[in-house]
Each structure stands twice: as C-alpha cells, then as structure tokens.
Design an enzyme around this catalytic site. Structure first.
Site, PDB file in Angstrom:
ATOM      1  N   SER A   1     -12.836  11.834   0.583  1.00  0.00           N
ATOM      2  CA  SER A   1     -13.006  11.493   2.008  1.00  0.00           C
ATOM      3  C   SER A   1     -12.925  12.727   2.910  1.00  0.00           C
ATOM      4  O   SER A   1     -12.348  12.690   3.996  1.00  0.00           O
ATOM      5  CB  SER A   1     -11.955  10.459   2.439  1.00  0.00           C
ATOM      6  OG  SER A   1     -12.075   9.274   1.704  1.00  0.00           O
TER       7      SER A   1
ATOM      8  N   SER B   1      -5.411   9.413  -0.394  1.00  0.00           N
ATOM      9  CA  SER B   1      -5.985   8.969   0.870  1.00  0.00           C
ATOM     10  C   SER B   1      -6.018  10.113   1.879  1.00  0.00           C
ATOM     11  O   SER B   1      -5.018  10.794   2.107  1.00  0.00           O
ATOM     12  CB  SER B   1      -5.163   7.810   1.443  1.00  0.00           C
ATOM     13  OG  SER B   1      -5.603   7.510   2.754  1.00  0.00           O
ATOM     14  N   SER B   2      -7.183  10.308   2.487  1.00  0.00           N
ATOM     15  CA  SER B   2      -7.305  11.347   3.517  1.00  0.00           C
ATOM     16  C   SER B   2      -6.437  11.032   4.723  1.00  0.00           C
ATOM     17  O   SER B   2      -6.147  11.923   5.534  1.00  0.00           O
ATOM     18  CB  SER B   2      -8.764  11.484   3.956  1.00  0.00           C
ATOM     19  OG  SER B   2      -9.211  10.282   4.577  1.00  0.00           O
TER      20      SER B   2
ATOM     21  N   LYS C   1     -10.256  -6.859  13.021  1.00  0.00           N
ATOM     22  CA  LYS C   1      -9.601  -5.607  12.627  1.00  0.00           C
ATOM     23  C   LYS C   1     -10.401  -4.386  13.068  1.00  0.00           C
ATOM     24  O   LYS C   1      -9.816  -3.371  13.464  1.00  0.00           O
ATOM     25  CB  LYS C   1      -9.385  -5.587  11.117  1.00  0.00           C
ATOM     26  CG  LYS C   1      -8.694  -4.338  10.589  1.00  0.00           C
ATOM     27  CD  LYS C   1      -8.416  -4.463   9.111  1.00  0.00           C
ATOM     28  CE  LYS C   1      -7.908  -3.157   8.541  1.00  0.00           C
ATOM     29  NZ  LYS C   1      -6.625  -2.731   9.119  1.00  0.00           N
TER      30      LYS C   1
ATOM     31  N   ARG D   1       0.844  -1.196   0.000  1.00  0.00           N
ATOM     32  CA  ARG D   1       0.000   0.000   0.000  1.00  0.00           C
ATOM     33  C   ARG D   1       0.882   1.251   0.000  1.00  0.00           C
ATOM     34  O   ARG D   1       1.795   1.381   0.818  1.00  0.00           O
ATOM     35  CB  ARG D   1      -0.938  -0.016   1.207  1.00  0.00           C
ATOM     36  CG  ARG D   1      -1.904  -1.190   1.166  1.00  0.00           C
ATOM     37  CD  ARG D   1      -2.781  -1.257   2.395  1.00  0.00           C
ATOM     38  NE  ARG D   1      -3.743  -0.151   2.450  1.00  0.00           N
ATOM     39  CZ  ARG D   1      -4.654  -0.015   3.403  1.00  0.00           C
ATOM     40  NH1 ARG D   1      -4.732  -0.907   4.378  1.00  0.00           N
ATOM     41  NH2 ARG D   1      -5.486   1.012   3.401  1.00  0.00           N
TER      42      ARG D   1
ATOM     43  N   ARG E   1     -14.169  -5.976   6.005  1.00  0.00           N
ATOM     44  CA  ARG E   1     -15.418  -5.428   5.472  1.00  0.00           C
ATOM     45  C   ARG E   1     -16.083  -6.375   4.469  1.00  0.00           C
ATOM     46  O   ARG E   1     -17.305  -6.342   4.304  1.00  0.00           O
ATOM     47  CB  ARG E   1     -15.184  -4.045   4.864  1.00  0.00           C
ATOM     48  CG  ARG E   1     -14.639  -3.050   5.880  1.00  0.00           C
ATOM     49  CD  ARG E   1     -15.006  -1.625   5.623  1.00  0.00           C
ATOM     50  NE  ARG E   1     -14.329  -0.738   6.556  1.00  0.00           N
ATOM     51  CZ  ARG E   1     -14.714  -0.530   7.817  1.00  0.00           C
ATOM     52  NH1 ARG E   1     -15.792  -1.147   8.278  1.00  0.00           N
ATOM     53  NH2 ARG E   1     -14.035   0.284   8.610  1.00  0.00           N
TER      54      ARG E   1
ATOM     55  N   ARG F   1     -10.883  -3.973  -3.317  1.00  0.00           N
ATOM     56  CA  ARG F   1     -12.272  -4.238  -2.971  1.00  0.00           C
ATOM     57  C   ARG F   1     -13.205  -4.224  -4.181  1.00  0.00           C
ATOM     58  O   ARG F   1     -14.264  -4.870  -4.160  1.00  0.00           O
ATOM     59  CB  ARG F   1     -12.744  -3.243  -1.902  1.00  0.00           C
ATOM     60  CG  ARG F   1     -12.116  -3.499  -0.547  1.00  0.00           C
ATOM     61  CD  ARG F   1     -12.475  -2.458   0.492  1.00  0.00           C
ATOM     62  NE  ARG F   1     -12.020  -2.878   1.819  1.00  0.00           N
ATOM     63  CZ  ARG F   1     -12.030  -2.110   2.888  1.00  0.00           C
ATOM     64  NH1 ARG F   1     -12.468  -0.857   2.808  1.00  0.00           N
ATOM     65  NH2 ARG F   1     -11.612  -2.570   4.057  1.00  0.00           N
TER      66      ARG F   1
ATOM     67  N   ASP G   1     -15.966   3.369   2.738  1.00  0.00           N
ATOM     68  CA  ASP G   1     -16.097   2.130   3.506  1.00  0.00           C
ATOM     69  C   ASP G   1     -17.523   1.604   3.542  1.00  0.00           C
ATOM     70  O   ASP G   1     -17.755   0.477   4.003  1.00  0.00           O
ATOM     71  CB  ASP G   1     -15.585   2.327   4.936  1.00  0.00           C
ATOM     72  CG  ASP G   1     -14.064   2.375   5.014  1.00  0.00           C
ATOM     73  OD1 ASP G   1     -13.405   1.960   4.032  1.00  0.00           O
ATOM     74  OD2 ASP G   1     -13.532   2.832   6.036  1.00  0.00           O
TER      75      ASP G   1
END
Length: 411
Positions: A174, A146-147, A393, A99, A369, A322, A291
C-alpha cells in the site's frame, strides 16, 4: 433497510455524479488540523462515518474513544492521543477489537508512549496512559504490514523533539497510501526524505503550518461507477471532483478498468467514463490498491473476464475476511475465487455460462465494500443486497446516487 433489490436499467445510462469526499485524505487532514490546534481551513470534509467519527473524537474530551469499526480512525487516533500525552481508552466494535494493532503499539512504546492492553495482547481495547519521550527517533518496521500503522507514525513524527526515521523491511505494501500521507504533510509545511530504494523515511522536527486544504473526491467510491459503466449495456457517466494527478492510490482504477471496457477522459470537472472493447483476461497486483479488489473481482465475474489477482493478503484483516466473503458470494453469481498459490495468487472465473435465474441475495458481512462492489451486478441481472446501510462507512449517498441511473426497492 434489511435489503434492497437492484433492477437492471431500462434505458441508456447518462449521469453526472458528485462523489463523496475521500475519507483517506480527510482523515489525514483532520489529524494534521488537530496538531495545528484546529487552525486549518478544510473544505469538502467527508460525510463518511469513519471521518465523522474521527472529527467527533478529536473534538471530544471524553475518556473513552469508541471508533466503531473505523480502522484508520483507530490507528491514527492511537498515535495522536499518545504523542499529545492524553489518557484515553481506545475501543470499537467486536470486529474492530479483532483487528491487530500490536505493531503500532510497540512502535509508540519505543518512542515513549505508556500503553497497555485491556484484554488480549496485541488487540484493542487499549489504555493510553501518557507520553514521555524516550529520546529514540529511529524505528524499524515491516513494510508488508498495514500502511495505516506507518501513516499514523508519520503524521505525528514532526511533533517528536528529534523527528523520526522509519526503516521499512521487506516488501512495502500500500505504498501509495504512505506517499499520500507524506504529500499531505508537505502541503502543511513538513519536509521529508523518502528513499524507496533503501526503504527509509525521515521526517525532521517541525510544526505543521495552518493552510487551506480541499479534500478530493473519493477514487474508491469512483470504482463502483467504473463497474456500473463496464457492466451496463449503454452507459456514459461523468464523475465530478476527481483529479488526474490524484494522491489516492485507488486512482489505479483508471488503468485497471481500461482492460474491463471503460475509457477515462479527464475534464475540467472530473472524469468522463465511456465504454470501449474489454479484454478477455487481466492480471493485476493489488498490493498498492487492495480496496479495489472486490470491485474488480465482481465486475470480471459478471463479464466473464478471467482475472488473476495478487497482493490481496491484507483483505483478510479488513472489516471482514474479504477473501472468504468474495469466495462465498461470487458462487451466487455463477463464479468462483480460487486460491492458486497459498496467500499469494488467486483467480476469478465463471463456473456457469449464465448468471442465476432468480435474484441472488448477497450477504455483505457488515462490510461497506461488499455492498457497493456487488450492486453493479444489478446492471445485468436483478440482485439483492443485504444490510445495504453498511455503505454509511465510506459513501453514505451511494444508494441515492444509484437511483439516478437505475431503480431499486427495499425488501
């Protein structure tokens, strides 16, 4: 557990659920507390593995900080350890090391952090070698990243001798998570200026003031209960510990689920979920609440509500890809996620009139998730969830709570 089989409920669902604490709020509060020298009185600390990992690493003097698979923990601690002049190696699981973190590292280097990459440029593991303030207090960053990068920098900005000004370029993704960070900082005495027209954020230098802080229940966790109520034939659930004026962007689930057949009635204890008539279709931009996308996609697939999604590009660099994971697993429920416009517009729609005649076995891709978003499909038909322990998690008590409304068994 290798897998569990969720059965549809045999009776109407009536339940009160005390949700897990928000790990998003908790992780921000933990960093702020550490910057006060651990003088804050924090209550309702999240039991989620991400938050417990953050808590452990903040109190550890070990030279290696292994965040496991916690993205927020990786980003926030990288900024925290850097600005507090600590020497650390930041690492995590193989997926965590895939990541990206280069944008945050570049920003910290501009401010004066000495950071090197142990392996691939732009990715963990990282080596933090100390901090010597550069005198620069302005950064220019893309707003569509990404925030967590932006929040990581905001949280440590009052510690900088001249504070920090961040200019965000392009569309800001976000945004509610950035606003959550700012409002939590304000609770601890930090003033800020946020101009969302010019997309500039300014934090003056100041010391966080120790304050008591109660962490709200988790709206992301609430989303699965909204899905359960939407999919069950007869259900009424009160979720305890939620606020109408929440700092959490995922409270958008209230408005989304009204289209999917769930009304929200706020009480002095939380929010009561009741069933109403759903819409035939819905379009939603998930830029501010990515999310929630998996939960809503699965719910729409099972209820045969056509869903148009935008703002889900960031899902590709989460715990798993995802978007790909949803595409693979929705097929097992007789539905599909189609990319209508590349990296922009997607649709969920049914491909079969009825669901599978045998229990579908859902692969969870080591993603909490995926497990929690697909389990509510068990309100309609038996469903197998593989590797169910991934929920630790963010919501360790998920399966225990689910057992209060329907039965499931280990496979």
């Amino acid at each position: 557990m290798k897998s569990i089989l969720v059965h549809p409920p045999k009776q109407p669902i009536r339940a009160e659920i005390r949700l897990a604490a928000s790990k998003s709020e908790c992780n921000r509060a933990l960093i702020i507390d550490a910057l006060t020298g651990f003088q804050c009185e924090l209550s309702n600390i999240s039991e989620a593995r991400d938050s417990q990992t953050m808590l452990r690493l903040l109190n550890s003097g070990e030279p290696i900080a292994d965040v496991i698979d916690a993205g927020t923990t990786m980003r926030f601690l990288t900024a925290f350890f850097a600005v507090t002049n600590q020497s650390k190696i930041m690492t995590g699981t193989p997926r965590m090391c895939e990541r990206p973190i280069g944008i945050l590292v570049d920003a910290l280097r501009i401010l004066g952090a000495d950071i090197s990459y142990e392996k691939e440029e732009g990715y963990p593991p990282l080596k933090l070698n100390g901090f010597s303030y550069s005198g620069t207090n302005e950064l220019v960053m893309r707003g569509d990243v990404s925030s967590q990068y932006i929040s990581a920098l905001l949280l440590i900005s009052p510690e900088l001798p001249s504070g920090l000004k961040i200019q965000l370029e392009g569309e800001v993704g976000s945004k509610p998570y950035i606003e959550m960070t700012l409002k939590q900082m304000a609770h601890f005495g930090i003033e800020y200026q946020a101009d969302w027209i010019a997309n500039t954020l300014y934090i003056p230098p100041f010391k966080y003031q120790p304050q008591p802080y109660a962490i709200e229940s988790d709206w992301s966790g609430a989303s699965y209960w909204y899905s359960i109520v939407a999919l069950a034939e007869d259900a009424e659930v009160e979720l305890l510990g939620l606020k109408k004026d929440s700092l959490q962007g995922d409270s958008a689930i209230v408005d989304i689920m009204r289209h999917l057949g769930v009304e929200s009635i706020f009480t002095d204890r939380g929010v009561l979920l009741t069933k109403i008539q759903p819409a035939a279709s819905i379009g939603w931009d998930f830029t501010a609440c990515p999310d929630l996308a998996q939960t809503v996609a699965v719910c729409c697939a099972v209820k045969n509500i056509r869903l148009s999604l935008t703002g889900i590009e960031s899902l590709k660099i989460k715990e798993t890809d995802r978007v790909f994971a949803l595409q693979q697993e929705l097929k097992k429920l007789g539905a599909e996620l189609i990319e209508m416009e590349k990296d922009h517009l997607y649709e969920v729609r049914r491909t079969e009139e009825t669901g599978p005649t045998t229990p579908a076995s859902i692969h969870t891709y080591d993603d909490h998730r995926m497990a929690m978003a697909f389990a509510p499909a068990g309100m309609v038909q038996p469903i197998i969830i593989e590797d169910p322990d991934v929920v630790v998690k963010s919501y360790p008590g998920y399966w225990k709570d689910l057992a209060t409304v329907t039965s499931w068994e280990e496979q």
